[in-house]
Design a protein around this motif. Sequence first.
Motif, PDB file in Angstrom:
ATOM      1  N   THR A 135      50.191  10.348 -17.839  1.00 28.10           N
ATOM      2  CA  THR A 135      49.744  11.144 -19.005  1.00 28.10           C
ATOM      3  C   THR A 135      48.977  12.384 -18.540  1.00 28.10           C
ATOM      4  OG1 THR A 135      49.606   9.125 -20.299  1.00 28.10           O
ATOM      5  CG2 THR A 135      48.414  11.032 -21.158  1.00 28.10           C
ATOM      6  N   ASP A 136      48.067  12.197 -17.595  1.00 29.31           N
ATOM      7  CA  ASP A 136      47.245  13.332 -17.136  1.00 29.31           C
ATOM      8  C   ASP A 136      48.110  14.425 -16.504  1.00 29.31           C
ATOM      9  OD1 ASP A 136      45.034  12.045 -18.049  1.00 29.31           O
ATOM     10  OD2 ASP A 136      44.413  11.272 -16.070  1.00 29.31           O
ATOM     11  N   GLU A 137      49.120  13.997 -15.746  1.00 30.78           N
ATOM     12  CA  GLU A 137      49.984  14.973 -15.083  1.00 30.78           C
ATOM     13  C   GLU A 137      50.772  15.786 -16.122  1.00 30.78           C
ATOM     14  OE1 GLU A 137      52.452  13.172 -12.112  1.00 30.78           O
ATOM     15  OE2 GLU A 137      53.362  15.094 -11.553  1.00 30.78           O
ATOM     16  N   VAL A 138      51.255  15.085 -17.171  1.00 30.16           N
ATOM     17  CA  VAL A 138      52.020  15.801 -18.202  1.00 30.16           C
ATOM     18  C   VAL A 138      51.086  16.752 -18.972  1.00 30.16           C
ATOM     19  CG1 VAL A 138      53.533  15.579 -20.211  1.00 30.16           C
ATOM     20  CG2 VAL A 138      53.632  13.873 -18.393  1.00 30.16           C
ATOM     21  N   LEU A 139      49.886  16.270 -19.295  1.00 32.98           N
ATOM     22  CA  LEU A 139      48.922  17.145 -20.002  1.00 32.98           C
ATOM     23  C   LEU A 139      48.663  18.413 -19.188  1.00 32.98           C
ATOM     24  CD1 LEU A 139      46.344  14.528 -21.368  1.00 32.98           C
ATOM     25  CD2 LEU A 139      47.921  15.933 -22.703  1.00 32.98           C
ATOM     26  N   ALA A 140      48.462  18.229 -17.910  1.00 28.06           N
ATOM     27  CA  ALA A 140      48.149  19.381 -17.043  1.00 28.06           C
ATOM     28  C   ALA A 140      49.322  20.358 -16.978  1.00 28.06           C
ATOM     29  CB  ALA A 140      47.778  18.895 -15.647  1.00 28.06           C
ATOM     30  N   SER A 141      50.561  19.830 -17.157  1.00 27.49           N
ATOM     31  CA  SER A 141      51.731  20.712 -17.056  1.00 27.49           C
ATOM     32  C   SER A 141      51.747  21.755 -18.175  1.00 27.49           C
ATOM     33  CB  SER A 141      53.021  19.895 -17.069  1.00 27.49           C
ATOM     34  OG  SER A 141      53.321  19.460 -18.377  1.00 27.49           O
ATOM     35  N   PHE A 142      50.945  21.549 -19.207  1.00 26.48           N
ATOM     36  CA  PHE A 142      50.888  22.533 -20.306  1.00 26.48           C
ATOM     37  C   PHE A 142      49.701  23.493 -20.170  1.00 26.48           C
ATOM     38  CE2 PHE A 142      53.656  19.336 -22.214  1.00 26.48           C
ATOM     39  CZ  PHE A 142      54.661  20.151 -22.708  1.00 26.48           C
ATOM     40  N   ASP A 143      48.946  23.359 -19.081  1.00 26.29           N
ATOM     41  CA  ASP A 143      47.735  24.171 -18.922  1.00 26.29           C
ATOM     42  C   ASP A 143      47.993  25.670 -18.931  1.00 26.29           C
ATOM     43  OD1 ASP A 143      46.091  22.053 -18.934  1.00 26.29           O
ATOM     44  OD2 ASP A 143      45.654  22.044 -16.767  1.00 26.29           O
ATOM     45  N   GLN A 144      49.158  26.082 -18.430  1.00 25.52           N
ATOM     46  CA  GLN A 144      49.415  27.533 -18.314  1.00 25.52           C
ATOM     47  C   GLN A 144      50.116  28.099 -19.546  1.00 25.52           C
ATOM     48  OE1 GLN A 144      47.922  28.828 -15.751  1.00 25.52           O
ATOM     49  NE2 GLN A 144      47.468  26.713 -15.127  1.00 25.52           N
ATOM     50  N   THR A 145      50.257  27.304 -20.609  1.00 23.75           N
ATOM     51  CA  THR A 145      50.950  27.792 -21.812  1.00 23.75           C
ATOM     52  C   THR A 145      50.174  28.989 -22.377  1.00 23.75           C
ATOM     53  OG1 THR A 145      51.592  25.517 -22.244  1.00 23.75           O
ATOM     54  CG2 THR A 145      51.876  27.080 -24.067  1.00 23.75           C
ATOM     55  N   ALA A 146      50.870  30.123 -22.500  1.00 24.11           N
ATOM     56  CA  ALA A 146      50.165  31.351 -22.895  1.00 24.11           C
ATOM     57  C   ALA A 146      49.691  31.281 -24.354  1.00 24.11           C
ATOM     58  CB  ALA A 146      51.085  32.551 -22.689  1.00 24.11           C
ATOM     59  N   ASP A 147      50.519  30.738 -25.218  1.00 27.77           N
ATOM     60  CA  ASP A 147      50.151  30.673 -26.641  1.00 27.77           C
ATOM     61  C   ASP A 147      49.159  29.507 -26.833  1.00 27.77           C
ATOM     62  OD1 ASP A 147      50.043  29.974 -29.340  1.00 27.77           O
ATOM     63  OD2 ASP A 147      52.115  30.556 -29.730  1.00 27.77           O
TER      64      ASP A 147
END
Length: 294
Positions: free
Chosen positions: A16-28
Amino acid sequence: MSPEHSGAADREQAVTDEVLASFDQTADPRLREVMRSLVRHLHAFAREVRLTEREWETAIDFLTRAGHITDDRRQEFVLLSDVLGLSMLAVAINEPKAPGATQATVFGPFFVDGAPEVALGDDIAHGAAGTPCYVSGQVRSADGFPIGGVRLDIWGADEDGFYDVQYPGDRTAGRGWLRTAPDGTYRFRTVLPTSYPIPNDGPVGDLLTAAARSPMRPAHLHFKATTPGHRTLITHIFVAGDPYLGCDAVFGVKDSLVVEADHHTAGLAPDGSQPQGAWTSMTFDLVLVPDDAS
Ligand code: BEZ
Ligand code: FE
């Protein structure tokens, strides 16, 4: 918790933590917020029910079937959202809270762009089968002023519970739009709606059957009211006395939207005609709120 179990729980949390982190760079920032929350809740759900791989495959198959049955006339994903109550939850979250505002309900899958414009008092049934029904009312603002020029789109099923788009061919019946008069009033003729099942020959129908749930919706007529400066209102009128008012398959009923249909067997109809058989009438006022209402 035993060390073995806590190790397994840690491994689950690591996914879960890895997937959450994968959205960290989402610009919007809104997309980031929504996707991270979706992942948190989806993963929590899978953990809570201890989702098996077999069940996951069944879910993928369900969504695949929903995709295959969806086209420009059939929208299985809207149906799924509706029977899960997600459509009505979105309505509840977003509808204006102003006292007196007409309540909103589900949009449903049967609105069609390009329905014909009709004059005040005209027939929108265009041959749809059913008992004539004369509908009239007034559109007002929350402070009581009539609103003229409002675009009212109306659509409804025939007496067999089908919308025109559910029949083969491209006949338009039971739908149309008009503009309110300067004093906010409107009137049109259609057919009295009857209760009907939502389309249940696809995966959503299978789900309802497995859950011993009824596919029925109580009789209703759809309205969409649009005018500059006001929030667009999407709603229904429901026919009082319908046996399914307490168990709508898509949870759309609100008491304030239930309207009595008056039944007549003789006399002059509101359009001055003398119908041959039985006819009905309903009145329904709509109250719109400003665009920026919370
Ligand atoms: C409808 O009222 O047209 C409708 C709403 C939700 C699902 C199916 C139909
Ligand atoms: Fe409907």
